[in-house]
Write a protein that holds these residues in place. Structure first.
Motif, PDB file in Angstrom:
ATOM      1  N   ILE A 318       4.572   6.436  34.502  1.00 20.89           N
ATOM      2  CA  ILE A 318       5.265   5.143  33.551  1.00 20.89           C
ATOM      3  C   ILE A 318       3.857   4.648  33.097  1.00 20.89           C
ATOM      4  O   ILE A 318       3.890   4.414  31.762  1.00 20.89           O
ATOM      5  CB  ILE A 318       6.011   4.215  34.429  1.00 20.89           C
ATOM      6  CG1 ILE A 318       7.318   4.789  34.908  1.00 20.89           C
ATOM      7  CG2 ILE A 318       5.917   3.011  33.578  1.00 20.89           C
ATOM      8  CD1 ILE A 318       8.298   5.009  33.958  1.00 20.89           C
ATOM      9  N   ALA A 319       2.974   4.571  33.652  1.00 18.13           N
ATOM     10  CA  ALA A 319       1.673   4.188  33.166  1.00 18.13           C
ATOM     11  C   ALA A 319       1.036   4.931  32.041  1.00 18.13           C
ATOM     12  O   ALA A 319       0.617   4.631  30.906  1.00 18.13           O
ATOM     13  CB  ALA A 319       0.769   3.894  34.126  1.00 18.13           C
ATOM     14  N   GLU A 320       1.215   6.333  32.103  1.00 17.44           N
ATOM     15  CA  GLU A 320       0.779   7.159  31.314  1.00 17.44           C
ATOM     16  C   GLU A 320       1.490   7.105  29.879  1.00 17.44           C
ATOM     17  O   GLU A 320       0.785   7.292  28.706  1.00 17.44           O
ATOM     18  CB  GLU A 320       0.617   8.674  31.851  1.00 17.44           C
ATOM     19  CG  GLU A 320       0.152   9.737  30.731  1.00 17.44           C
ATOM     20  CD  GLU A 320       0.177  11.386  31.479  1.00 17.44           C
ATOM     21  OE1 GLU A 320      -0.270  11.867  30.823  1.00 17.44           O
ATOM     22  OE2 GLU A 320       0.332  11.098  32.636  1.00 17.44           O
ATOM     23  N   MET A 321       2.812   6.786  29.936  1.00 18.39           N
ATOM     24  CA  MET A 321       3.565   6.733  28.883  1.00 18.39           C
ATOM     25  C   MET A 321       3.206   5.538  27.958  1.00 18.39           C
ATOM     26  O   MET A 321       3.237   5.556  26.751  1.00 18.39           O
ATOM     27  CB  MET A 321       5.087   6.298  29.357  1.00 18.39           C
ATOM     28  CG  MET A 321       5.969   7.611  29.735  1.00 18.39           C
ATOM     29  SD  MET A 321       7.628   7.195  30.222  1.00 18.39           S
ATOM     30  CE  MET A 321       8.000   8.752  31.193  1.00 18.39           C
ATOM     31  N   ALA A 322       2.827   4.567  28.750  1.00 20.44           N
ATOM     32  CA  ALA A 322       2.250   3.422  28.143  1.00 20.44           C
ATOM     33  C   ALA A 322       0.727   3.137  27.409  1.00 20.44           C
ATOM     34  O   ALA A 322       0.401   2.416  26.863  1.00 20.44           O
ATOM     35  CB  ALA A 322       2.470   2.223  29.123  1.00 20.44           C
ATOM     36  N   GLY A 323       0.178   4.564  27.632  1.00 19.77           N
ATOM     37  CA  GLY A 323      -1.005   4.918  27.077  1.00 19.77           C
ATOM     38  C   GLY A 323      -2.130   4.570  28.217  1.00 19.77           C
ATOM     39  O   GLY A 323      -3.474   4.495  27.562  1.00 19.77           O
TER      40      GLY A 323
END
Length: 511
Positions: A318-323
């Motif tokens: 999820i954090a990676e999706m947020a950049g």
């Protein structure tokens, strides 16, 4: 205080009622084929309008009733399939124990003034860490924060009827078994154990240090070879049913008008806010919209003010999706949380340690506890490589929840039978696997806002302690949101900044 969404909802309901009336009149007067017309309307592809920072009530109504405009021409209403709200004040990603606790504490402080939505992709909880854990709760940690969080959870569970009861429903009961924990220690571990027990006692935990003689008297089923001492929790420790706690939280949250959405988060949109803080020229980036895929594969966009990552073992994704992770500078530092698979084995031993046996942890990490009243026990062990040198070479495959029974035969059972001779004769009844939301930096909680995405908050990385810390984590998030600081248990050391500056906060008691 009236909800700011109330006028919008009233208008929407009025329009729906008028549409239904038109349908009824048309049914009586139209000579057309209703089944054919209804099929044509249903076959039209439904596309959710994009979210945004603001939509006037008229625009929202106009877009959302597109699926029922056929009533004016055909006399038949097609029910809207979009059950995912367009906006949320606070969006919680993850509907497990941590996510539900966060929602509870946010609504508890301001039931009508804040809108909270939980999005969860699997409400069957088939892969949720909360539901696949052993349900243990202990006060025996080496860090003050972890001790205090678990002690608060014990107090909350003892008084759960005051916190989570709902009118016209059965009072909640999580079946708390107060058998305690016992950690065995050899000579090399004894000094550290004494230091930790001293801290635990200073914080109010009821922990007893036991000599070899005391262990032999109280628990004669322990083989004391190589054992120097043990620590034993006499109050407040044991295990409970995580599903019953989750059920109680959800029941209370529904009563408090928390919105539950079934869908999978697939992306974020962000904006840059130049000089957004008064007196500062620093640019702050915020996330404002999230993309959610529903069960039918339709893509929905939701606008939010604050998003809280409670996605458990998949929090890193999820954090990676947020950049967070693939970006530059501070955004190049990922959230160090990943799934790690652990096995729990159920054995039957009629002549085992008995009903009074605590959850016992050997010097090598093998643990067991009683399960029910029929002579069954559960047991397990984290991979030896993790315990010894943090190597990831032998970590189990996380692509499925298959159980490795050879691991029990080769690693768990020999150690179990050596320390507790009654387990030499057992029957392996069943087993299951679950995921730790493993913080591979220091195996501790990461909580609070990201240093750049100020409206992206973490509640991740408990590394197997999420069930027993979930209640305190939810309260801490509530304090941070309303009071802008931790007012009960200071969790400042667990912020994301320690990951950025490579300042791990290590916990010595990892099971």
């Amino acid at each position: 205080m009236f909800s700011k969404y109330a006028p919008r909802l009233r208008c929407r309901c009025n329009l729906l009622n008028k549409s239904v009336s038109i349908r009824c009149l048309s049914d009586k007067s139209s000579d057309n084929n209703p089944e054919k017309e209804n099929k044509v309307v249903a076959e039209k592809e439904y596309k959710t309008p994009s979210a945004g920072s603001y939509h006037s009530p008229w625009i929202i109504l106009k877009e959302e009733v597109k699926s029922i405009t056929g009533a004016f021409t055909t006399g038949h209403v097609t029910p809207a399939r979009n059950i995912i709200p367009r906006e949320a004040d606070i969006l919680v990603i993850g509907g497990g124990l941590v996510g539900n606790s966060v929602a509870y504490w946010l609504k508890k402080r301001n039931p009508k003034g804040v809108n909270v939505t939980i999005v969860e992709r699997d409400y069957g909880y088939t892969r949720a860490s909360s539901m696949l854990s052993a349900g243990g709760i202990r006060h025996q940690f080496s860090l003050q924060e972890n001790i205090q969080m678990s002690m608060f959870t014990t107090d909350f569970i003892r008084n759960i009827r005051e916190h989570l009861s709902v009118l016209d429903h059965e009072p909640p009961d999580v079946q708390f078994h107060h058998q305690g924990y016992m950690f065995l220690a050899n000579k090399e571990q004894a000094e550290n154990l004494e230091t930790c027990v001293k801290l635990q006692r200073e914080l109010g935990a009821k922990i007893e240090l036991m000599s070899r003689e005391k262990i032999s008297q109280k628990f004669p089923w322990v083989n004391l070879e190589g054992i120097e001492m043990a620590s034993y929790g006499t109050q407040g420790e044991g295990w409970f049913d995580p599903w019953l706690l989750l059920k109680a939280f959800r029941q209370k949250n529904v009563n408090n008008e928390v919105t539950y959405v079934k869908g999978e988060v697939v992306g974020f949109q962000q904006t840059n806010n130049p000089g957004s803080h008064i007196g500062s020229s620093t640019d702050f980036q915020t996330l404002n919209n999230i993309d959610i895929k529903d069960e039918e594969g339709n893509l929905h966009q939701m606008h939010f003010s604050l998003v809280i990552n409670c996605a458990g073992a998949w929090a890193g994704e999820i954090a990676e999706m947020a950049g967070i992770g693939p970006g530059k500078d501070v955004f190049s530092i990922p959230l160090p949380v990943e799934p790690r698979k652990r096995f729990v084995y159920v054995i039957h031993c009629p002549n085992g340690p008995g009903l009074e046996a605590p959850l016992t942890v050997d010097t090598n990490g093998v643990y067991f506890r009683r399960e029910g009243l029929g002579g069954c026990y559960i047991c397990g062990l984290s991979p030896e490589e993790v315990l010894n040198d943090q190597s990831e070479d032998k970590e189990p495959d996380i692509s499925n929840l298959d159980v490795d029974y050879n691991f029990f035969e080769e690693k768990v059972w020999p150690k179990l039978a050596y320390r507790y001779p009654q387990f030499e004769k057992i029957k392996l009844k069943s087993a299951w696997a679950g995921y730790y939301d493993y913080n591979y930096v220091d195996q501790n909680l990461i909580i609070g806002p990201h240093p750049k995405f100020r409206n992206f908050w973490f509640a991740n990385g408990m590394s197997g302690h999420g069930v027993q810390q979930s209640v305190a984590i939810g309260r801490a998030i509530g304090e941070l949101f309303y009071d802008h600081e931790y007012t009960s248990i200071d969790l400042s050391r667990f912020c994301f900044d320690r990951i950025m500056y490579d300042e791990p906060v290590m916990e010595n008691f990892i099971v």
